[in-house]
Design an enzyme around this catalytic site. Sequence first.
Site, PDB file in Angstrom:
ATOM      1  N   CYS A 150      10.822   4.371   4.785  1.00 51.63           N
ATOM      2  CA  CYS A 150      10.829   3.841   6.150  1.00 51.63           C
ATOM      3  C   CYS A 150      12.035   4.372   6.922  1.00 51.63           C
ATOM      4  O   CYS A 150      13.153   3.875   6.751  1.00 51.63           O
ATOM      5  CB  CYS A 150      10.837   2.310   6.118  1.00 51.63           C
ATOM      6  SG  CYS A 150      10.964   1.550   7.750  1.00 51.63           S
ATOM      7  N   CYS A 153      13.640   1.754   9.258  1.00 56.60           N
ATOM      8  CA  CYS A 153      14.454   0.758   8.553  1.00 56.60           C
ATOM      9  C   CYS A 153      15.811   1.320   8.137  1.00 56.60           C
ATOM     10  O   CYS A 153      16.834   0.636   8.236  1.00 56.60           O
ATOM     11  CB  CYS A 153      13.723   0.273   7.294  1.00 56.60           C
ATOM     12  SG  CYS A 153      12.040  -0.291   7.567  1.00 56.60           S
ATOM     13  N   ASP A 154      15.822   2.545   7.634  1.00 56.20           N
ATOM     14  CA  ASP A 154      17.004   3.058   6.933  1.00 56.20           C
ATOM     15  C   ASP A 154      17.658   4.278   7.567  1.00 56.20           C
ATOM     16  O   ASP A 154      18.715   4.718   7.103  1.00 56.20           O
ATOM     17  CB  ASP A 154      16.625   3.410   5.487  1.00 56.20           C
ATOM     18  CG  ASP A 154      16.071   2.213   4.729  1.00 56.20           C
ATOM     19  OD1 ASP A 154      16.561   1.093   4.967  1.00 56.20           O
ATOM     20  OD2 ASP A 154      15.150   2.399   3.915  1.00 56.20           O
TER      21      ASP A 154
END
Length: 329
Positions: A150, A153-154
């Site tokens: 992701c 997300c990261d």
Amino acid sequence: MKIRSWLKEERKGKINLAKQYDVIIIGAGPGGMTAALYASRANLSVLILDRGVYGGQMNNTAEVENYPGFKSILGPDLAKKMYDSALQFDAQYAYGTVQSIDVSDEGLKTIRTDSDVFETNALIIATGSQYKKLGIPGEEKYSGRGVSYCAVCDGAFFRDRDVAVVGGGDSAIEEGSYLAQMVKNVNVIHRRDQLRAQKILQERAFQNSKINFTWNTIVIQIEGDGQKVTGVKIHNKKTGVDEVMPVSGVFIYIGLLPMTETVTHLGITDEQGWIITNDKMETSVPGIFAVGDVRKKDLRQIATAVGDGSVAGQEAFNYLESLKDIQRS
């Protein structure tokens, strides 16, 4: 007929304490939320069950620019709008991980979660799919420590660093372009000599000076210092040469797997686990429908999931009406 939650009734000499609804939807992605909107608008009692936050993979999408009505919208923002819409006609939302689904001889569906038991006559499966893993040394060890599925997300953890993106489809190229906004360089590693992504996505990536491509190559190991990723060992399929590419992060997008572990015993999936439906979203089990990415189909997009959900919500109503007709006859 509207079924009340916590309905207590005598059935075969036993008190039934299951929570009962006209329609239960497992999964709160775009397909599941649209199904809830249509079913609840038809004055049915509706429960949406999900083990996490509503929105599904929309929450992992930085920018959505192919959903009608929005020139561009952030994935989480679109998820919130759909959620608010889904609950406007009193559909309910509950957290829970489904442990089992059983169908009685009379067609009643019993859904057991980690904390509750629910019953319904109409069940809509909208559990979606998850990203495939490479299954190579270092992938599990460094998951969350440089290995990610992701970018939204990261990605911020790798600002001004070199990262690798594994894959050549829409997700890989979309997320690679997103990462290029913050990282130093994006190295796309693809096992073929051309991408599978949509042409418009390819063109953007090829024009981005921060995105590089390594063709005909597979990742055979993810390397690290014991705490975090330091590189990927890659194998060129044409030359047979192995080398290590220094990177701080590895983002993997090599395909999807259906999340159907709890329904395979019902005989509604193919050999890969995708749920087979007709154009009414009906499975081979009466009263069980499936929508979105969990279905066996060619195009898996937010728009197609929404279309599936609208059909399933209406067909669930039609199915319940047919049960009334049987009871009256």
